[in-house]
Design an enzyme around this catalytic site. Structure first.
Site, PDB file in Angstrom:
ATOM      1  N   HIS A 185      10.387   3.778   7.398  1.00 28.09           N
ATOM      2  CA  HIS A 185      11.762   3.815   7.895  1.00 28.09           C
ATOM      3  C   HIS A 185      12.686   2.751   7.278  1.00 28.09           C
ATOM      4  O   HIS A 185      13.816   3.040   6.923  1.00 28.09           O
ATOM      5  CB  HIS A 185      11.793   3.700   9.429  1.00 28.09           C
ATOM      6  CG  HIS A 185      13.174   3.804   9.999  1.00 28.09           C
ATOM      7  ND1 HIS A 185      13.878   4.979   9.980  1.00 28.09           N
ATOM      8  CD2 HIS A 185      13.987   2.868  10.564  1.00 28.09           C
ATOM      9  CE1 HIS A 185      15.065   4.782  10.515  1.00 28.09           C
ATOM     10  NE2 HIS A 185      15.172   3.515  10.881  1.00 28.09           N
ATOM     11  N   TYR A 212       9.233   3.450   1.866  1.00 29.41           N
ATOM     12  CA  TYR A 212      10.162   2.368   2.244  1.00 29.41           C
ATOM     13  C   TYR A 212      11.624   2.802   2.083  1.00 29.41           C
ATOM     14  O   TYR A 212      12.432   2.098   1.516  1.00 29.41           O
ATOM     15  CB  TYR A 212       9.850   1.098   1.446  1.00 29.41           C
ATOM     16  CG  TYR A 212       8.567   0.464   1.942  1.00 29.41           C
ATOM     17  CD1 TYR A 212       8.571  -0.353   3.069  1.00 29.41           C
ATOM     18  CD2 TYR A 212       7.356   0.740   1.331  1.00 29.41           C
ATOM     19  CE1 TYR A 212       7.394  -0.884   3.565  1.00 29.41           C
ATOM     20  CE2 TYR A 212       6.166   0.206   1.824  1.00 29.41           C
ATOM     21  CZ  TYR A 212       6.202  -0.606   2.944  1.00 29.41           C
ATOM     22  OH  TYR A 212       5.034  -1.128   3.450  1.00 29.41           O
ATOM     23  N   GLY A 215       0.831  -1.189   0.000  1.00 26.89           N
ATOM     24  CA  GLY A 215       0.000   0.000   0.000  1.00 26.89           C
ATOM     25  C   GLY A 215       0.870   1.246   0.000  1.00 26.89           C
ATOM     26  O   GLY A 215       0.560   2.248  -0.626  1.00 26.89           O
TER      27      GLY A 215
HETATM   28  C1  LIG Z   1      -4.224  -6.432   7.059  1.00 24.99           C
HETATM   29  C2  LIG Z   1      -3.494  -5.513   6.145  1.00 24.99           C
HETATM   30  C3  LIG Z   1      -2.196  -5.152   6.439  1.00 24.99           C
HETATM   31  C4  LIG Z   1      -1.474  -4.331   5.573  1.00 24.99           C
HETATM   32  N1  LIG Z   1      -0.171  -4.027   5.875  1.00 24.99           N
HETATM   33  C5  LIG Z   1       0.541  -3.247   5.024  1.00 24.99           C
HETATM   34  C6  LIG Z   1       1.918  -2.957   5.294  1.00 24.99           C
HETATM   35  O1  LIG Z   1       2.495  -3.392   6.275  1.00 24.99           O
HETATM   36  N2  LIG Z   1       2.579  -2.174   4.413  1.00 24.99           N
HETATM   37  C7  LIG Z   1       1.985  -1.676   3.275  1.00 24.99           C
HETATM   38  O2  LIG Z   1       2.660  -0.977   2.500  1.00 24.99           O
HETATM   39  N3  LIG Z   1       0.700  -1.960   2.986  1.00 24.99           N
HETATM   40  C8  LIG Z   1      -0.041  -2.736   3.829  1.00 24.99           C
HETATM   41  N4  LIG Z   1      -1.346  -3.047   3.531  1.00 24.99           N
HETATM   42  C9  LIG Z   1      -1.899  -2.628   2.223  1.00 24.99           C
HETATM   43  C10 LIG Z   1      -1.801  -3.789   1.217  1.00 24.99           C
HETATM   44  O3  LIG Z   1      -0.471  -4.244   1.062  1.00 24.99           O
HETATM   45  C11 LIG Z   1      -2.367  -3.375  -0.138  1.00 24.99           C
HETATM   46  O4  LIG Z   1      -3.705  -3.028   0.052  1.00 24.99           O
HETATM   47  C12 LIG Z   1      -2.234  -4.515  -1.124  1.00 24.99           C
HETATM   48  O5  LIG Z   1      -0.882  -4.749  -1.446  1.00 24.99           O
HETATM   49  C13 LIG Z   1      -2.992  -4.199  -2.393  1.00 24.99           C
HETATM   50  O6  LIG Z   1      -3.025  -5.366  -3.210  1.00 24.99           O
HETATM   51  P1  LIG Z   1      -4.427  -5.989  -3.647  1.00 24.99           P
HETATM   52  O7  LIG Z   1      -5.142  -4.937  -4.455  1.00 24.99           O
HETATM   53  O8  LIG Z   1      -4.107  -7.177  -4.477  1.00 24.99           O
HETATM   54  O9  LIG Z   1      -5.164  -6.358  -2.389  1.00 24.99           O
HETATM   55  C14 LIG Z   1      -2.085  -3.845   4.386  1.00 24.99           C
HETATM   56  C15 LIG Z   1      -3.423  -4.177   4.113  1.00 24.99           C
HETATM   57  C16 LIG Z   1      -4.112  -5.012   4.982  1.00 24.99           C
HETATM   58  C17 LIG Z   1      -5.548  -5.378   4.649  1.00 24.99           C
END
Ligand SMILES: Cc1cc2nc3c(=O)[nH]c(=O)nc-3n(C[C@H](O)[C@H](O)[C@H](O)COP(=O)(O)O)c2cc1C
Length: 194
Positions: free
Chosen positions: A123, A116, A110
């Site tokens: 960080h 990053y 996300g």
């Molecule tokens: C439970 C959960 C934890 C997440 N943790 C992170 C994270 O640690 N770092 C980050 O950049 N995004 C995080 N995200 C965002 C997801 O990585 C992002 O929505 C996903 O990669 C999008 O891919 P998709 O469209 O296939 O779901 C998190 C999302 C969820 C639901």
């Protein structure tokens, strides 16, 4: 002889996915690549360990494809690691069955690429955060490949913005199959988001 590539895919809410859904569809279509959707096969987390180990033995390159969740993988992939990479199979004095294979993490985040970095709000770099996966590969005698990362996944989703990433991912899989060095794993500047 082409390498046998196995994609282990872990996404607990595929119906909500904007990016991995499309990457998965594309990966399924790459000839010579085995695509294994862990949440589809094991919705109840009851992993068939002998089957998974057999499948690992039948491949040369293992790809973990998943969204980044809490700086790691969705829970089922962790469960898979805990159960499948057994002592005496994957590690330990006689656990040599994965030696010589390669491991690639293919991840969507996300957060942006800048998030990053040392100055960004996460960080740590992706490479640093993926250290547990890297060391898992090393302990099993596998080669850790430069991760394939798509940042800012929530900003993607329209066919136009996604297509370069899909093309890059299928190219990476085809290159792994053909034994060619994977192209640069970071988002190319032309499609990088701030
Ligand atoms: C439970 C959960 C934890 C997440 N943790 C992170 C994270 O640690 N770092 C980050 O950049 N995004 C995080 N995200 C965002 C997801 O990585 C992002 O929505 C996903 O990669 C999008 O891919 P998709 O469209 O296939 O779901 C998190 C999302 C969820 C639901």
């Amino acid at each position: 002889m082409p390498a046998r590539v196995l994609v282990l895919f872990a996404h607990p809410a595929l119906q909500k996915s904007r990016v991995n859904r499309h990457l998965a569809t594309a990966a399924r279509q790459v000839p010579g690549v085995t695509f294994h959707d862990l949440y589809e096969v094991y919705p109840d987390f009851q992993i068939d360990v002998p089957r998974e180990q057999e499948q690992l033995l039948a491949h040369d390159v293992i790809v973990f494809q998943h969204p980044f969740y809490w700086y790691s993988a969705p829970a089922l992939l962790k469960e898979w690691l805990d159960l499948v990479l057994e002592y005496g199979f994957a590690y330990g004095p006689t656990g040599t069955r994965l030696q010589g294979k390669s491991l690639l993490s293919a991840i969507t985040t996300g957060g942006s690429a800048h998030a990053y970095t040392r100055e960004g709000h996460n960080h740590f770099t992706m490479r640093e955060l993926l250290a547990p996966f890297e060391q898992t590969a090393r302990l099993c005698g596998m080669t850790w490949l430069d991760p394939f990362v798509i940042h800012h996944a929530s900003r993607l989703g329209e066919a136009t913005s996604l297509s370069p990433h899909i093309a890059r991912y299928t190219q990476v899989l085809a290159n792994l199959r053909d034994g060619q060095p994977a192209p640069a794993s970071v988002t190319p500047p032309s499609i990088a988001k701030p």
